[in-house]
Write an enzyme that holds these catalytic residues in place. Structure first.
Site, PDB file in Angstrom:
ATOM      1  N   GLY A   1       0.796  -1.220   0.000  1.00  0.00           N
ATOM      2  CA  GLY A   1       0.000   0.000   0.000  1.00  0.00           C
ATOM      3  C   GLY A   1       0.827   1.267   0.000  1.00  0.00           C
ATOM      4  N   LEU A   2       0.891   1.881  -1.166  1.00  0.00           N
ATOM      5  CA  LEU A   2       1.534   3.187  -1.279  1.00  0.00           C
ATOM      6  C   LEU A   2       0.468   4.240  -1.603  1.00  0.00           C
ATOM      7  CD1 LEU A   2       4.315   4.687  -1.460  1.00  0.00           C
ATOM      8  CD2 LEU A   2       4.286   4.223  -3.914  1.00  0.00           C
ATOM      9  N   THR A   3      -0.404   3.907  -2.565  1.00  0.00           N
ATOM     10  CA  THR A   3      -1.358   4.878  -3.109  1.00  0.00           C
ATOM     11  C   THR A   3      -2.466   5.236  -2.112  1.00  0.00           C
ATOM     12  OG1 THR A   3      -0.953   3.895  -5.269  1.00  0.00           O
ATOM     13  CG2 THR A   3      -2.894   5.309  -5.073  1.00  0.00           C
TER      14      THR A   3
ATOM     15  N   ARG B   1      -9.775 -15.386 -41.330  1.00  0.00           N
ATOM     16  CA  ARG B   1     -10.853 -14.521 -41.821  1.00  0.00           C
ATOM     17  C   ARG B   1     -10.674 -14.233 -43.320  1.00  0.00           C
ATOM     18  NH1 ARG B   1     -16.001 -12.869 -41.309  1.00  0.00           N
ATOM     19  NH2 ARG B   1     -16.264 -10.675 -41.892  1.00  0.00           N
TER      20      ARG B   1
ATOM     21  N   THR C   1       2.642   6.111 -13.743  1.00  0.00           N
ATOM     22  CA  THR C   1       2.070   6.299 -15.082  1.00  0.00           C
ATOM     23  C   THR C   1       3.191   6.560 -16.101  1.00  0.00           C
ATOM     24  OG1 THR C   1       1.929   8.681 -14.741  1.00  0.00           O
ATOM     25  CG2 THR C   1      -0.006   7.383 -14.089  1.00  0.00           C
ATOM     26  N   SER C   2       2.816   6.550 -17.380  1.00  0.00           N
ATOM     27  CA  SER C   2       3.809   6.856 -18.430  1.00  0.00           C
ATOM     28  C   SER C   2       4.426   8.234 -18.208  1.00  0.00           C
ATOM     29  CB  SER C   2       3.146   6.821 -19.810  1.00  0.00           C
ATOM     30  OG  SER C   2       2.995   5.494 -20.239  1.00  0.00           O
TER      31      SER C   2
ATOM     32  N   GLY D   1     -15.226  -6.005 -36.582  1.00  0.00           N
ATOM     33  CA  GLY D   1     -16.357  -5.935 -35.639  1.00  0.00           C
ATOM     34  C   GLY D   1     -16.280  -7.024 -34.581  1.00  0.00           C
TER      35      GLY D   1
ATOM     36  N   GLU E   1       2.055   1.326 -10.991  1.00  0.00           N
ATOM     37  CA  GLU E   1       3.478   1.425 -10.629  1.00  0.00           C
ATOM     38  C   GLU E   1       4.149   2.619 -11.311  1.00  0.00           C
ATOM     39  OE1 GLU E   1       5.697  -2.078  -9.916  1.00  0.00           O
ATOM     40  OE2 GLU E   1       3.901  -3.298  -9.691  1.00  0.00           O
TER      41      GLU E   1
ATOM     42  N   THR F   1      -3.891  -3.919  -4.776  1.00  0.00           N
ATOM     43  CA  THR F   1      -4.026  -5.276  -5.307  1.00  0.00           C
ATOM     44  C   THR F   1      -3.976  -6.257  -4.129  1.00  0.00           C
ATOM     45  OG1 THR F   1      -2.943  -4.550  -7.338  1.00  0.00           O
ATOM     46  CG2 THR F   1      -2.992  -6.935  -6.935  1.00  0.00           C
TER      47      THR F   1
HETATM   48  C1  LIG Z   1      -5.633  -2.072 -11.147  1.00  0.00           C
HETATM   49  C2  LIG Z   1      -4.759  -1.218 -10.280  1.00  0.00           C
HETATM   50  C3  LIG Z   1      -3.939  -1.836  -9.340  1.00  0.00           C
HETATM   51  C4  LIG Z   1      -3.144  -1.049  -8.495  1.00  0.00           C
HETATM   52  N1  LIG Z   1      -2.409  -1.681  -7.512  1.00  0.00           N
HETATM   53  C5  LIG Z   1      -1.764  -0.903  -6.591  1.00  0.00           C
HETATM   54  C6  LIG Z   1      -1.145  -1.511  -5.460  1.00  0.00           C
HETATM   55  O1  LIG Z   1      -1.154  -2.736  -5.294  1.00  0.00           O
HETATM   56  N2  LIG Z   1      -0.545  -0.706  -4.550  1.00  0.00           N
HETATM   57  C7  LIG Z   1      -0.514   0.663  -4.678  1.00  0.00           C
HETATM   58  O2  LIG Z   1       0.053   1.331  -3.813  1.00  0.00           O
HETATM   59  N3  LIG Z   1      -1.096   1.260  -5.755  1.00  0.00           N
HETATM   60  C8  LIG Z   1      -1.720   0.520  -6.698  1.00  0.00           C
HETATM   61  N4  LIG Z   1      -2.347   1.124  -7.767  1.00  0.00           N
HETATM   62  C9  LIG Z   1      -2.325   2.587  -7.875  1.00  0.00           C
HETATM   63  C10 LIG Z   1      -1.490   3.122  -9.041  1.00  0.00           C
HETATM   64  O3  LIG Z   1      -0.125   2.913  -8.807  1.00  0.00           O
HETATM   65  C11 LIG Z   1      -1.873   4.592  -9.228  1.00  0.00           C
HETATM   66  O4  LIG Z   1      -3.189   4.603  -9.769  1.00  0.00           O
HETATM   67  C12 LIG Z   1      -0.936   5.338 -10.135  1.00  0.00           C
HETATM   68  O5  LIG Z   1       0.324   5.483  -9.509  1.00  0.00           O
HETATM   69  C13 LIG Z   1      -1.472   6.726 -10.510  1.00  0.00           C
HETATM   70  O6  LIG Z   1      -1.936   7.426  -9.409  1.00  0.00           O
HETATM   71  P1  LIG Z   1      -3.401   8.107  -9.473  1.00  0.00           P
HETATM   72  O7  LIG Z   1      -4.332   7.078  -9.938  1.00  0.00           O
HETATM   73  O8  LIG Z   1      -3.677   8.778  -8.191  1.00  0.00           O
HETATM   74  O9  LIG Z   1      -3.283   9.209 -10.629  1.00  0.00           O
HETATM   75  P2  LIG Z   1      -2.773  10.723 -10.461  1.00  0.00           P
HETATM   76  O10 LIG Z   1      -1.458  10.750  -9.785  1.00  0.00           O
HETATM   77  O11 LIG Z   1      -3.865  11.545  -9.905  1.00  0.00           O
HETATM   78  O12 LIG Z   1      -2.552  11.110 -11.994  1.00  0.00           O
HETATM   79  C14 LIG Z   1      -3.591  11.570 -12.846  1.00  0.00           C
HETATM   80  C15 LIG Z   1      -2.936  11.980 -14.172  1.00  0.00           C
HETATM   81  O13 LIG Z   1      -2.039  13.069 -13.945  1.00  0.00           O
HETATM   82  C16 LIG Z   1      -0.740  12.743 -14.423  1.00  0.00           C
HETATM   83  N5  LIG Z   1       0.282  13.373 -13.568  1.00  0.00           N
HETATM   84  C17 LIG Z   1       0.362  13.376 -12.217  1.00  0.00           C
HETATM   85  N6  LIG Z   1       1.450  14.045 -11.810  1.00  0.00           N
HETATM   86  C18 LIG Z   1       2.087  14.471 -12.938  1.00  0.00           C
HETATM   87  C19 LIG Z   1       3.281  15.208 -13.182  1.00  0.00           C
HETATM   88  N7  LIG Z   1       4.073  15.623 -12.201  1.00  0.00           N
HETATM   89  N8  LIG Z   1       3.613  15.454 -14.479  1.00  0.00           N
HETATM   90  C20 LIG Z   1       2.831  15.012 -15.498  1.00  0.00           C
HETATM   91  N9  LIG Z   1       1.699  14.312 -15.323  1.00  0.00           N
HETATM   92  C21 LIG Z   1       1.336  14.035 -14.056  1.00  0.00           C
HETATM   93  C22 LIG Z   1      -0.673  11.216 -14.341  1.00  0.00           C
HETATM   94  O14 LIG Z   1       0.329  10.705 -15.197  1.00  0.00           O
HETATM   95  C23 LIG Z   1      -2.082  10.835 -14.778  1.00  0.00           C
HETATM   96  O15 LIG Z   1      -2.187  10.885 -16.174  1.00  0.00           O
HETATM   97  C24 LIG Z   1      -3.130   0.363  -8.644  1.00  0.00           C
HETATM   98  C25 LIG Z   1      -3.932   0.969  -9.618  1.00  0.00           C
HETATM   99  C26 LIG Z   1      -4.758   0.202 -10.404  1.00  0.00           C
HETATM  100  C27 LIG Z   1      -5.646   0.898 -11.391  1.00  0.00           C
END
Ligand SMILES: Cc1cc2nc3c(=O)[nH]c(=O)nc-3n(C[C@H](O)[C@H](O)[C@H](O)COP(=O)(O)OP(=O)(O)OC[C@H]3O[C@@H](n4cnc5c(N)ncnc54)[C@H](O)[C@@H]3O)c2cc1C
Length: 381
Positions: free
Chosen positions: A124-126, A268, A365-366, A340, A363, A158
Site C-alpha cells: 500500500g503506497l497509493t 478470416r 504512469t507513463s 467488428g 506502478e 491489489t
Molecule cells: C488495477 C490497479 C492496481 C493497483 N495496484 C496498486 C497496489 O497494489 N498498490 C498501490 O500502492 N497502488 C496501486 N495502484 C495505484 C497506481 O499505482 C496509481 O493509480 C498510479 O500510480 C497513478 O496514481 P493516481 O491514480 O492517483 O493518478 P494521479 O497521480 O492523480 O494522476 C492523474 C494523471 O495526472 C498525471 N500526472 C500526475 N502528476 C504528474 C506530473 N508531475 N507530471 C505530469 N503528469 C502528471 C498522471 O500521469 C495521470 O495521467 C493500482 C492501480 C490500479 C488501477
C-alpha cells in the site's frame, strides 16, 4: 552478449506456458465477466514456485533471478493479464519489500508464508490524495505503547481483501516530508485494519483491487520495516524492481494480442482471400512483431541489470514505459484486425486491450516514467 534463454530458463518458460494454457486460458472470459479473483490458483502457483520466485530457498522461495521472473510474468500475461498482475504484485511489491528491508525475524514470520504461497501479499503506497505524488501520503503513525497507532487509508490496493499481509507506508514525522515516511508490516489479525470498497474496473478485472482502512490500528514496533523515515526511499526502490515485472506483463499482453491477430488474419476471408493476404494487415502484423521484440529486449536488459546488482532505475523505467505503451498500441491493432468481432467478447482481442491500459498507469504512469527518465539523463550529462 547472449540473446538466448538458457535451457533451464526455456524449461521454466514452457512449464508456465503449459500451466497458463491449461489452467487459466479456459476461464479467462468468465473470470473477467464476473470479476472473479481466482484464489483457487494459489496452490498451483505455489507448486510451480511462482509465489516466491525471487527469494532464497531458506524462505521457501524458488531462488530465481529477474530474467526468469520476467519470463514467468510474460507467459502469464500472454494468457491472462490479471493473473500476471497478481503474481507480479505479490512477488515484487509486498514480498520483495520484506525481503529487501526486513529483519531476519520479519522474513521468517512474513516472507516465508508469502513465498510458499500460504497467503497473498499486498502493498500500500497509493492514497486518495497521493497517487503519482507518493510523498503526499496522509496515513499517519503515532508512537503509542511501545508501538504505533496508525490511521488513514490506501486506495487501489491489489489483494486488499484476500491478503493476510500488507506492507504500507505512513507518515511518522510530518515535518520531514519524504524523510518522515516509514514502512510497516500489517496483518489481517490486527484490530483496526480492514479492507474496504472493491473497484469495478475497466480491465484486469480478475485481479482484486480494493482499498484498506486503518482505524487506530496498533502496530508493534517490531513490524516497522527498516529505520524510521526510510519508507519513501524503500518504496521507490521496490518500484524499480516492480516496473520490470510490469514491463514483462506488458510484453506478455502484447504477445497474446499479436498471436490472436495473426490467427484471426489467417482464418478470416474477405474479397475471396484471407485478410492476411492484404498488405495493410501484413504491415500491422510486422509493426506489432517489431515492437514486441523491442519491448522484450528492453525488459530483459533491465532484468539482467537487476540480476547483476547494478542500479536499475533508468532501465526499468525505460522498459516499463516502452513495453506498456507498445502493449496498448498492439492490443488496439489486434482489435482492429478482428474488425467488428474484435469489439465483441467472442474473441480475446478486447480483453488484451482493456488489460493493457493498466500497464501505462500502475506502478507509475507513463508521464511519471518520462519524468524519472528525464531526471536521470539530465543528471548524467
Ligand atoms: C488495477 C490497479 C492496481 C493497483 N495496484 C496498486 C497496489 O497494489 N498498490 C498501490 O500502492 N497502488 C496501486 N495502484 C495505484 C497506481 O499505482 C496509481 O493509480 C498510479 O500510480 C497513478 O496514481 P493516481 O491514480 O492517483 O493518478 P494521479 O497521480 O492523480 O494522476 C492523474 C494523471 O495526472 C498525471 N500526472 C500526475 N502528476 C504528474 C506530473 N508531475 N507530471 C505530469 N503528469 C502528471 C498522471 O500521469 C495521470 O495521467 C493500482 C492501480 C490500479 C488501477
Amino acid at each position: 552478449m547472449n540473446f538466448e534463454l538458457s535451457e533451464e530458463q526455456q524449461q521454466i518458460k514452457y512449464s508456465v506456458r503449459e500451466f497458463a494454457e491449461s489452467e487459466i486460458r479456459p476461464h479467462v472470459m468468465d473470470w473477467d465477466e464476473s470479476q472473479h479473483f481466482p484464489e483457487e490458483l494459489r496452490p498451483k502457483l505455489a507448486e510451480l514456485g511462482l509465489m516466491g520466485v525471487l527469494f532464497p530457498e531458506e524462505y521457501g522461495g524458488a531462488a530465481m533471478g529477474y530474467i526468469e521472473y520476467a519470463t514467468i510474468i510474460e507467459e502469464l500475461g500472454r494468457v491472462c493479464g490479471s493473473v500476471g498482475l497478481s503474481v507480479a504484485a505479490h512477488n515484487s511489491l509486498c514480498s520483495n519489500h520484506i525481503y529487501t528491508y526486513g529483519s531476519e525475524e520479519q522474513k521468517q514470520k512474513y516472507l516465508t508464508p508469502l513465498a510458499t504461497g500460504e497467503t497473498f501479499g499486498a502493498w500500500g503506497l497509493t492514497e486518495s490524495q497521493a497517487g503519482s505524488d507518493a510523498s503526499g501520503t496522509r496515513t499517519n503513525a503515532i508512537r503509542s505503547n511501545g508501538g504505533w497507532k496508525v490511521n488513514g487509508s490506501k486506495n487501489f490496493i491489489t489483494h486488499a481483501i484476500v491478503c493476510n499481509t500488507l506492507v504500507a507506508v505512513a507518515v511518522t514525522d510530518k515535518e520531514k516530508g519524504n524523510r518522515g515516511i516509514t514502512a510497516f508490516i500489517f496483518d489481517k489479525s490486527m484490530e483496526g485494519f480492514r479492507s474496504d470498497h472493491k473497484e469495478n474496473k475497466l480491465g484486469m478485472r480478475a485481479s482484486e483491487t480494493a482499498s484498506v482502512v486503518f482505524e487506530d490500528c496498533y502496530v508493534p514496533d517490531e513490524n516497522r520495516l527498516g529505520a524510521e523515515g526510510e519508507g519513501f526511499l524503500q518504496a521507490m526502490q521496490v518500484l524499480d524492481g516492480g516496473r520490470i515485472s510490469i514491463a514483462a506483463l506488458s510484453v506478455g499482453i502484447a504477445q497474446g494480442a499479436y498471436e490472436a491477430a495473426v490467427k484471426y488474419a489467417k482464418e478470416r476471408h474477405q474479397f475471396g482471400r484471407p485478410i492476411s493476404d492484404f498488405q495493410a494487415i501484413q504491415f500491422k502484423l510486422a509493426d506489432m512483431a517489431v515492437q514486441i521484440e523491442c519491448a522484450r529486449l528492453l525488459t530483459l536488459q533491465a532484468a539482467a541489470t537487476k540480476d547483476a546488482g547494478k542500479p536499475v532505475t533508468q532501465k526499468s523505467a525505460m522498459a516499463k514505459l516502452y513495453a506498456s505503451e507498445a502493449a496498448v498500441r498492439i492490443s488496439e491493432e489486434s482489435v482492429q484486425i478482428h474488425g467488428g468481432y474484435g469489439y465483441t467478447k467472442d474473441y480475446p482481442a478486447e480483453i488484451y486491450w482493456r488489460d493493457s491500459k493498466l500497464c501505462i498507469i500502475g506502478e507509475g504512469t507513463s508521464e511519471i516514467q518520462r519524468l524519472v527518465i528525464a531526471k536521470n539523463l539530465l543528471k548524467t550529462f
